[in-house]
Design an enzyme around this catalytic site. Sequence first.
Site, short mmCIF file in Angstrom:
data_model
loop_
_atom_site.label_atom_id
_atom_site.label_comp_id
_atom_site.label_asym_id
_atom_site.label_seq_id
_atom_site.Cartn_x
_atom_site.Cartn_y
_atom_site.Cartn_z
N ARG A 21 0.83 -1.22 0.00
CA ARG A 21 0.00 0.00 0.00
C ARG A 21 0.87 1.27 0.00
O ARG A 21 0.61 2.22 -0.76
CB ARG A 21 -0.90 -0.04 1.24
N ALA A 22 1.91 1.24 0.82
CA ALA A 22 2.78 2.42 0.92
C ALA A 22 3.55 2.64 -0.39
O ALA A 22 3.70 3.79 -0.84
CB ALA A 22 3.75 2.26 2.08
N ARG A 72 7.20 -19.54 -4.32
CA ARG A 72 8.61 -19.91 -4.44
C ARG A 72 8.79 -20.24 -5.92
O ARG A 72 8.03 -21.00 -6.50
CB ARG A 72 8.93 -21.09 -3.54
N THR A 125 10.55 -10.61 6.67
CA THR A 125 10.58 -12.04 7.00
C THR A 125 10.33 -12.20 8.49
O THR A 125 10.93 -11.47 9.29
CB THR A 125 11.94 -12.69 6.65
N ASP A 127 11.32 -14.50 10.28
CA ASP A 127 12.48 -15.14 10.93
C ASP A 127 13.48 -14.13 11.50
O ASP A 127 14.32 -14.49 12.32
CB ASP A 127 13.22 -16.04 9.93
N ARG A 162 2.58 -31.02 33.81
CA ARG A 162 2.92 -31.29 32.43
C ARG A 162 3.91 -30.26 31.91
O ARG A 162 3.79 -29.08 32.23
CB ARG A 162 1.65 -31.16 31.58
N MET A 169 8.38 -21.06 14.39
CA MET A 169 9.03 -21.07 13.08
C MET A 169 10.48 -20.59 13.24
O MET A 169 10.85 -20.06 14.28
CB MET A 169 8.26 -20.20 12.11
N GLY A 170 11.26 -20.73 12.22
CA GLY A 170 12.66 -20.31 12.27
C GLY A 170 13.54 -21.47 11.82
O GLY A 170 14.03 -22.23 12.64
N GLU A 187 10.89 -21.89 30.45
CA GLU A 187 11.91 -22.52 31.29
C GLU A 187 13.16 -22.85 30.49
O GLU A 187 14.25 -22.97 31.04
CB GLU A 187 11.35 -23.79 31.94
P1 ADP Z 1 12.54 -15.75 1.58
O1 ADP Z 1 12.61 -14.53 0.71
O2 ADP Z 1 11.38 -15.75 2.50
O3 ADP Z 1 13.88 -16.05 2.24
P2 ADP Z 1 12.99 -18.05 -0.27
O4 ADP Z 1 14.33 -18.35 0.24
O5 ADP Z 1 12.04 -19.17 -0.45
O6 ADP Z 1 12.20 -16.99 0.62
O7 ADP Z 1 13.16 -17.32 -1.70
C1 ADP Z 1 12.04 -16.85 -2.41
C2 ADP Z 1 12.31 -16.83 -3.88
O8 ADP Z 1 13.41 -15.96 -4.16
C3 ADP Z 1 12.73 -18.16 -4.49
O9 ADP Z 1 11.64 -19.00 -4.77
C4 ADP Z 1 13.41 -17.69 -5.77
O10 ADP Z 1 12.44 -17.35 -6.75
C5 ADP Z 1 14.10 -16.42 -5.31
N1 ADP Z 1 15.50 -16.74 -4.98
C6 ADP Z 1 15.98 -17.31 -3.84
N2 ADP Z 1 17.30 -17.50 -3.90
C7 ADP Z 1 17.70 -17.05 -5.13
C8 ADP Z 1 18.94 -16.98 -5.81
N3 ADP Z 1 20.07 -17.44 -5.27
N4 ADP Z 1 18.95 -16.44 -7.06
C9 ADP Z 1 17.82 -15.98 -7.63
N5 ADP Z 1 16.61 -16.05 -7.03
C10 ADP Z 1 16.53 -16.56 -5.81
#
Ligand code: ADP
Length: 323
Positions: A21-22, A72, A125, A127, A162, A169-170, A187
């Site tokens: 949006r931004a 992906r 992300t 993570d 328990r 995630m991570g 803990e």
């Molecule tokens: P995130 O961005 O959450 O770390 P991913 O590692 O799954 O997610 O990467 C997302 C997409 O970015 C991949 O599906 C691919 O299209 C692109 N990508 C990742 N690594 C490369 C790379 N080394 N070179 C080109 N594109 C990449």
Amino acid sequence: MKRIAVLTSGGDAPGMNAAIRAVVRTGIDRGWDVYGVHHGYKGLMTGDFHLLGARDVGGIIQLGGTVLGSARAPEFKTADGRREALRELNQRGIEALVVIGGNGSQTGAYELHQLGFPVVGIGSTIDNDLFGADITIGVDTALNIALEAIDRLKVTASSHQRAFLVETMGRNSGYLALMAGIAGGAEAVVLPEFKTEPELLADEIRQAYERGKAHAIIVVAEGASLDANELAHYFAEHEEKLGFSLRVTQLGHVQRGGMPGAFDRTLATRLGAKAVACLDAGDSGVIAVQRAGEITTVTHEDAVGKPKPLDAELYELARVLAK
Ligand code: ADP
């Protein structure tokens, strides 16, 4: 007039919509055309572009996920895939691209930049493993969701003898698990960055009960060297000797899907505006991030593929606070 495109890629994160949006509205404010690319790099290669108006991004700031869709796209890692993408961009007269995503997505963005196409990234992300950024879009909301789960599990853990294992995630980074452990009063935390032995962990939990604790929460990162299933197996095998049973809760994708909180909405909005300002200034090969409290940039060259170290002092603090 400038013509730009924006895409979201990789793992979705709450706040991505606020960033879209931004980008759209600050771009329009400059008199630019802003195209949304559907499904990340996949849409970039297949030409899935749509011109976005200010109204098209109305009512999305509060939504988790990404209205542009993410994907992906392994083909983008090949030279052919990237050539396709450049062809689609050039055919539409698009002069620059904003890539909202994490480490992998920014690696792809860096590849495009190196081919001479202007690209600015936005660090997003859950993570929090992007080098050069304090905190990325989605982390705060994901953390709060993990906390809500931990707080609830504590209530039931206190009612029964328990222990609860909560998997966050991570894959490569223990940040979420560590911070959820600290803020949730766990803990123990089990992270990819630090080695943990099941015997020592079981011992710690037993001692916590002996010190009079009513509950035991162990937060385990998805990518920890000792994973949640292995731990569950170990605890089940030794249940009688330990004197308590262990229940496992894997938060998984529940952690991603939340409504972005105020922090992520404002961070994403500011990073979106920063990315457009960067493009306006003619920058490329940089990622808009928050660092040392400032909205600034890190170069793709410096950031991508670099592991972001986890603060060992915070890990130690988590241990001390579990007393
Ligand atoms: P995130 O961005 O959450 O770390 P991913 O590692 O799954 O997610 O990467 C997302 C997409 O970015 C991949 O599906 C691919 O299209 C692109 N990508 C990742 N690594 C490369 C790379 N080394 N070179 C080109 N594109 C990449």
